[in-house]
Scaffold this motif. Structure first.
Motif, PDB file in Angstrom:
ATOM      1  N   ASP A  56       0.839  -1.111  -0.008  1.00  0.00           N
ATOM      2  CA  ASP A  56       0.031  -0.042   0.182  1.00  0.00           C
ATOM      3  C   ASP A  56       0.757   1.167   0.026  1.00  0.00           C
ATOM      4  O   ASP A  56       0.599   2.246  -0.675  1.00  0.00           O
TER       5      ASP A  56
ATOM      6  N   ARG B  58       0.876   3.884  -2.962  1.00  0.00           N
ATOM      7  CA  ARG B  58       0.553   5.206  -2.659  1.00  0.00           C
ATOM      8  C   ARG B  58       1.270   6.471  -3.270  1.00  0.00           C
ATOM      9  O   ARG B  58       0.928   7.428  -3.444  1.00  0.00           O
ATOM     10  N   GLN B  59       2.729   6.159  -3.127  1.00  0.00           N
ATOM     11  CA  GLN B  59       3.423   6.898  -3.487  1.00  0.00           C
ATOM     12  C   GLN B  59       3.378   7.564  -5.026  1.00  0.00           C
ATOM     13  O   GLN B  59       3.778   8.477  -5.439  1.00  0.00           O
TER      14      GLN B  59
ATOM     15  N   ARG C 129      -1.161  13.246  -3.281  1.00  0.00           N
ATOM     16  CA  ARG C 129      -1.969  13.447  -2.225  1.00  0.00           C
ATOM     17  C   ARG C 129      -3.438  13.362  -2.076  1.00  0.00           C
ATOM     18  O   ARG C 129      -4.284  12.696  -1.501  1.00  0.00           O
TER      19      ARG C 129
ATOM     20  N   LYS D  56      -5.471  11.626  -4.510  1.00  0.00           N
ATOM     21  CA  LYS D  56      -5.878  10.315  -4.685  1.00  0.00           C
ATOM     22  C   LYS D  56      -6.013   9.373  -3.332  1.00  0.00           C
ATOM     23  O   LYS D  56      -6.728   8.638  -3.240  1.00  0.00           O
ATOM     24  N   CYS D  57      -4.745   9.693  -2.773  1.00  0.00           N
ATOM     25  CA  CYS D  57      -4.654   9.053  -1.528  1.00  0.00           C
ATOM     26  C   CYS D  57      -5.666   9.361  -0.220  1.00  0.00           C
ATOM     27  O   CYS D  57      -6.218   8.645   0.323  1.00  0.00           O
TER      28      CYS D  57
ATOM     29  N   ASP E  17      -8.193   6.766   1.447  1.00  0.00           N
ATOM     30  CA  ASP E  17      -8.505   6.876   2.678  1.00  0.00           C
ATOM     31  C   ASP E  17     -10.147   6.863   3.239  1.00  0.00           C
ATOM     32  O   ASP E  17     -10.662   6.162   3.970  1.00  0.00           O
TER      33      ASP E  17
ATOM     34  N   TRP F 180      -7.616  -2.083  -5.850  1.00  0.00           N
ATOM     35  CA  TRP F 180      -8.154  -1.405  -4.740  1.00  0.00           C
ATOM     36  C   TRP F 180      -9.196  -1.723  -4.145  1.00  0.00           C
ATOM     37  O   TRP F 180     -10.237  -1.815  -5.186  1.00  0.00           O
TER      38      TRP F 180
ATOM     39  N   HIS G 278      -4.881  -0.609  -9.681  1.00  0.00           N
ATOM     40  CA  HIS G 278      -3.878   0.555  -9.389  1.00  0.00           C
ATOM     41  C   HIS G 278      -3.603   1.436 -10.871  1.00  0.00           C
ATOM     42  O   HIS G 278      -3.366   2.341 -10.691  1.00  0.00           O
TER      43      HIS G 278
END
Length: 160
Positions: A15, A19-20, A24, A26-27, A31, A43, A58
């Motif tokens: 994960d 996520r990298q 931000r 999209k993360c 969440d 996902w 992904h």
């Protein structure tokens, strides 16, 4: 990135690595919907006492816009994604505050409702998902544009 290695990695490492690549906003979407990656690099969300719900790959998350990811979660078709992405300057993302009984502006990642800036018309993403006929969606687009005094939508914009 070595995706084959990630497929066999522990979930927390997988994960964090995936996520990298997303950024931000999209993360924050991941969440909000409590999405985690699986060994196939999709996902998904784990619900207690329910089957696991797989949302998107992904690869899709990397390529899609944040709005495209949210619309995919709500199972909205490509024509809807395309219309709202092309006309996003005319809309504001909103959430409903049950305490005040009002729709409030929010950041894109927290979007649950869309308010048309010029007319104040509020669209619920769940109701947009219920529109299954292309002609009905085209009628909605034209209605929105008339409310904002815009020009009618031509069918050709959805065909590119």
């Amino acid at each position: 990135m070595n995706y084959e290695l990630l497929k066999i990695s522990v979930p927390e490492f997988r994960d964090a690595s995936l996520r990298q690549e997303l950024g931000r906003e999209k993360c924050k979407i991941l969440d909000k919907y409590q999405l985690r990656s699986n060994t196939r690099l999709y996902w998904e969300r784990y619900y207690e006492h329910q089957p696991i719900q797989e949302y998107f790959s992904h690869k899709f998350a990397r390529k899609a816009s944040p709005l495209g990811m949210i619309f995919y979660i709500y199972k909205l078709c490509y024509a809807k994604v395309k219309y709202f992405e092309q006309n996003w300057r005319d809309f504001v993302p909103c959430i409903y505050n049950w305490q005040s009984g009002l729709f409030e502006e929010t950041e894109l990642w927290d979007l649950e409702f869309i308010r048309h800036s010029k007319s104040g018309l509020i669209l619920d993403l769940r109701n947009l998902a219920r529109i299954t006929k292309y002609e009905d969606f085209l009628a909605l687009c034209n209605y929105i544009n008339r409310q904002g005094m815009g020009r009618p939508i031509e069918e050709s914009i959805f065909n590119d």
